[in-house]
Design an enzyme around this catalytic site. Sequence first.
Site, PDB file in Angstrom:
ATOM      1  N   ASP A  37       0.848  -1.194   0.000  1.00 32.86           N
ATOM      2  CA  ASP A  37       0.000   0.000   0.000  1.00 32.86           C
ATOM      3  C   ASP A  37       0.886   1.248   0.000  1.00 32.86           C
ATOM      4  OD1 ASP A  37      -1.756   2.097   0.579  1.00 32.86           O
ATOM      5  OD2 ASP A  37      -3.000   0.846   1.880  1.00 32.86           O
TER       6      ASP A  37
ATOM      7  N   HIS B  97      -2.942  -0.335  -2.512  1.00 32.16           N
ATOM      8  CA  HIS B  97      -4.154   0.363  -2.088  1.00 32.16           C
ATOM      9  C   HIS B  97      -5.215   0.283  -3.195  1.00 32.16           C
ATOM     10  CE1 HIS B  97      -5.965   3.366   0.645  1.00 32.16           C
ATOM     11  NE2 HIS B  97      -6.544   3.822  -0.441  1.00 32.16           N
TER      12      HIS B  97
END
Length: 234
Positions: A172, A203
């Site tokens: 992420d 993400h």
Amino acid sequence: MMPIETMGEADSFAAYVATPAGTPRAAIIVIQEIFGINQGIRQKCDRLAAEGYLALAPDLFWRLEPGIQLDPDTPAQFQQALEYMGKFNQDAGIRDIEATIRAARARLGALGSEGGKVGAVGYCLGGRLAYMTAARTDVDASVGYYGVGLDGLLGEKHGIARPLLLHIPQEDHFTDHATQAKIHAGLDDHPRVTIFDYPGEDHGFATEMGKRRSPEAAELADQRTAAFFAKNLG
């Protein structure tokens, strides 16, 4: 869309609602990303309704501008979403989620599911708000996908009294490895918290559509979420 009365304010705000064919097994609040109640969030609601849940997605950006719908794959709209995020009052957002939980319980009763439970699932900003919802409200179960800034909320973990599931993509770009380690250190021993990590995922991997979606990981995370809600909501 249905109107929801605010808590302690004179206004109301809208929520997208998807209703199952029969009596709802429970209700789930779908908490938006920074892109508003766009097609992807509405599709999340529709999927949950197909699984037998009453699904409601409150328009949490209504104080900034009602009805925002942005495309994360369009650079200008992505930048606009970041600007909205910077102006968004998260504490007010939690009050709106709490009002939506109250409205969901009332709607469950009207649909013949008196006493039905209410869960919450959020993505990105919504993943952070799902954690806050678990810590600050009486929601029955919560799920957060790639929540941002959870390390800064660890001081609220004592408030998590009901089950919380977190999905963390290990690559992420908004949550680096050191931050992920802090989240694990703070929550791994919490009796109500379950964390799943997704190696190689970034993400937004579980978005319904667009460039960010990673189908295999998204399907795995959604299966885990479905099992979690089936266990904790009925």
